[in-house]
Structures are given as C-alpha cells and as structure tokens.
Design a protein around this motif. Structure first.
Motif: not given
Length: 418
Positions: A310-329
């Motif tokens: 339910g989370f993904f790595v962005k800039n070394g931290t874990c964010l929820k998948v539904n945040v606007p900054d999430a980019k597929p692929l």
C-alpha cells in the motif's frame, strides 16, 4: 682437719668410678677386682684362685658372662641362656628371634627368620610378606617365594601382592600404557597424570590448545584452537570458522560463536543462516536502529529501499499509493501500476482469442475454391467425390457458390433430402 684422709678418699673414689665405667662399658674387670674373694687373687698377674663374682668367668674372672646368661661356669662360661639367646655370652639370637638392644625378641608368627618384627627374612610354606602375613593364594599376578619372602610379580605388575601396575602402565590388567604426555607415571587405575608441556587432558593424551604432532611440539595457525596439521584446524578460536579458521563469525552470532560453515544462533534483531542480516524494519551495525515509518528495508532513515503493501518509495521514504505524486512505471512507482498494465494486456489478449473463436465458428461448413470462380451445374455427388465429403451429408440436387475476399466458397444445401 686431716686433709690427707680426704685426698686418699678422693683418689680411691676416682679409681672406683674408673673401674665401674670399665665394668659397665666393657665388662672387663681390672686385676683381682672380680674375684669372689679379693684375698684369693694373685697380685702379680690377677689370677683368681677361687670363684668369680656373679656374671664373670675365666681364670682371672675378667670375662663377662653376658646380660642374657642365667647360669655361668668359671671355666666354660655361660651354660644357660635366656629364651631365644645362645653363644658363650648369650649375645646371639636363635632362629625365629631378632635382636632388639641387648635382648632377642621372637619373630612374628609365620616367620622362620627375621631381621625385625616388620621384616621377615623367610616364611613358613604358603606364606609371604614383610611379616609373612599373606597367603600365597593372594599372589595372583606373580609367583610366591617363601624364601624372599615375596610375591615375584609378572611383567607390568608391582606391589607386595602384585596387585598394582608397574610404572608406566594402568588398567584392570595393567594392559594400557601411560600416555606419552605424562610428566612422570600415571594413576594405575585411571591412567590420569600430570602433563608435560604442550599436552592436555586428564590422561595427557591430547595436544594443548594451539599445538599438534606426536610430541605436540608443532604450533597450529594463529586462529586455530586445535589442529591436525599446520593448515588443517579441527576447532577454531571463538569467533572464527573455516578449514583454516580464516573467517570471522558474523557480528550477529550469539556469544560470537558459529559452526564450521558460519551458521549460528542470532542475536536480537538479526536474521539469516549466518545472522548477517537485519530483520525487517531495522538497520545499523547492531541492527538496533529502526527504519522510517512503513519501510521494511533501509540502509538509513533517509534511504528506504522497499515499503509495506500500500506504499511506495519516493525520495527514500514510503508514501501511500493514492497520493498525487505517484507515477505509474516511474523509478519510484509501486507494484500497483504494474498490476494495472498487466490487467489491460490480459483484456487485449482475451479479446483476440474471442474474435478468432467467432471467426472459426462462422467458417465451419464452407469449402474454399480457387479464385477463378465457382463452377456451375456441379452435382452434389461430384462434390462429395472430388472433396471427399462424408456420405452422411446426404444428396443435394444443387450447390450454391459465394465469393468472399477473392476466394470462392462452396455452401452445401440439402435441397432434396429424402
């Protein structure tokens, strides 16, 4: 006061004491002193005419009969000695007696001759020992000798009864050799002993830590506790493992101890066969530091490598998948994007399969002919014969042709089935 009388008394006293000392120490009487009657003595040479004083004999009565003499004759000497004594002056001990001071005492019961009460010289038949106190039946590991008197031990046995092992042997039957590493000899029952340098163990039959060889004089490698050869370790020092103990146990091993292949029991927060990995959510040399929120694998608080579901790595931290900054692929994208793409691909593939299936069903019952065009007036029997169509189709009086995409197709119609 008459000093001359005192002087004479002193002189006679000295003479008396002198002769008394000679009597006590040497049993020698001065001339005429031991005659029974002093008047019966010849002054010129001391010859006694009468009898001697008790305890002395001889023409001059100057020979002592002996302390152990009961009856003494002036001319023949002692004629009757105390029990156990014999000789002219009864100063010798009979067989079965031994001297003790001026007396002859009886030997112990089974002795024939002895030197003292504790040391028999010979024993009665069937007996042996210092006091002839043992029966020859006790001489199991030797040969009984009543004249010695001792049990003459067989090889490897020793002791009065030959019931102990000779120096250098041990065991119930003294069949074992003491270890080469024993300082002196070993215990006759257990084989235990004090060790020479570089040996160890209760029986000193092992090399001390760090040494090897027959004489345990060669040194093992520095990291070896014990070894068979200079480069083949059998056990390693704490914290080391490998054939030559060349590798260190993982920092995560309990008590810094591991097996020959590096496996060990893990400290808290460590995992893996060699305890060289931090458990999920921890990092650091001691795996005692916690990763940031929702991170399951990190190298620091700012460097997370994978997140919880339910989370993904962005800039070394874990964010929820539904945040606007999430980019597929994207490089930081989560596995959800992959799932969406896979779903679209699956739908596309299924569509193709359905279309092909429909097309195949539609084409059933058609026979494709040459593009030059269908022939006219062909009878059904001819078609069956030419195209090898099964006879269960029945007989038709007419065949209808169609043109599809430049190819001729033949539809079979049952016009006059009977």
């Amino acid at each position: 006061m008459d000093f001359s009388a005192w002087n004479n008394f002193a002189i006679y006293l000295q003479i008396f004491l002198y002769f008394l000392r000679l009597y006590v120490e040497g049993h020698v009487c001065p001339r005429c002193f031991c005659c029974a009657n002093g008047s019966d003595c010849r002054e010129t040479d001391g010859l006694c005419y009468g009898n001697c004083m008790q305890g002395y004999f001889g023409s001059f009565c100057n020979q002592h009969c002996g302390y152990n003499c009961l009856e003494c004759d002036k001319y023949s000497g002692c004629t009757l000695c105390k029990e156990g004594h014999h000789g002219d002056t009864c100063d010798l001990c009979k067989e079965g007696y031994y001297p003790m001071g001026k007396e002859c005492l009886k030997c112990p019961g089974n002795c024939i001759t002895c030197l003292s009460f504790e040391k028999c010289h010979s024993c009665m038949d069937g007996m042996f020992g210092n006091s002839c106190q043992y029966n020859c039946s006790a001489c199991i590991n030797g040969d009984c000798d009543v004249k010695s008197p001792s049990c003459q031990c067989h090889l490897k046995f020793s002791g009065t009864l030959c019931d102990t092992c000779s120096s250098g042997f041990y065991g119930d039957k003294c069949e074992n050799n003491c270890s080469f590493g024993c300082l002196n000899t070993c215990d006759s029952k257990t084989g235990e002993c004090l060790c020479n340098q570089h040996f160890s163990g209760k029986k000193c039959d092992e090399c001390a830590s760090g040494y090897f060889g027959i004489s345990c004089g060669s040194k093992c490698l520095k990291s070896c506790a014990t070894c068979l050869e200079s480069n083949t370790c059998t056990t390693c020092l704490p914290g080391r493992y490998g054939d030559a103990c060349q590798m260190s146990c993982s920092f995560g091993c309990v008590n810094n101890t591991c097996t020959a292949d590096g496996m060990c029991a893990c400290k808290q927060n460590f995992t893996g066969e060699n305890c060289d990995t931090c458990i999920s959510g921890h990092y650091g040399l001691s795996c005692n530091l916690s990763c940031s929120a929702y991170c399951i694998n990190c190298s620091s608080l700012q460097e997370c490598h994978s997140c919880e579901t339910g989370f993904f790595v962005k800039n070394g931290t874990c964010l929820k998948v539904n945040v606007p900054d999430a980019k597929p692929l994207s490089e930081e994208g989560h596995s959800v994007n992959v799932i969406v793409i896979c779903s679209l691909v699956a739908i596309f593939v299924i569509s193709i399969i359905v279309g092909l299936t429909f097309f195949c069903v539609k084409q059933r019952g058609k026979i494709y002919l040459h593009p030059a065009g269908p022939p006219r007036g062909i009878k059904i029997d001819d078609i069956i014969s030419i195209y090898n169509i099964s006879s269960d189709v029945g007989k038709s009086s007419e065949i209808e042709f169609h043109q599809d995409d430049g190819y001729s197709t033949l539809d079979k119609k049952h016009l006059d089935s009977k």
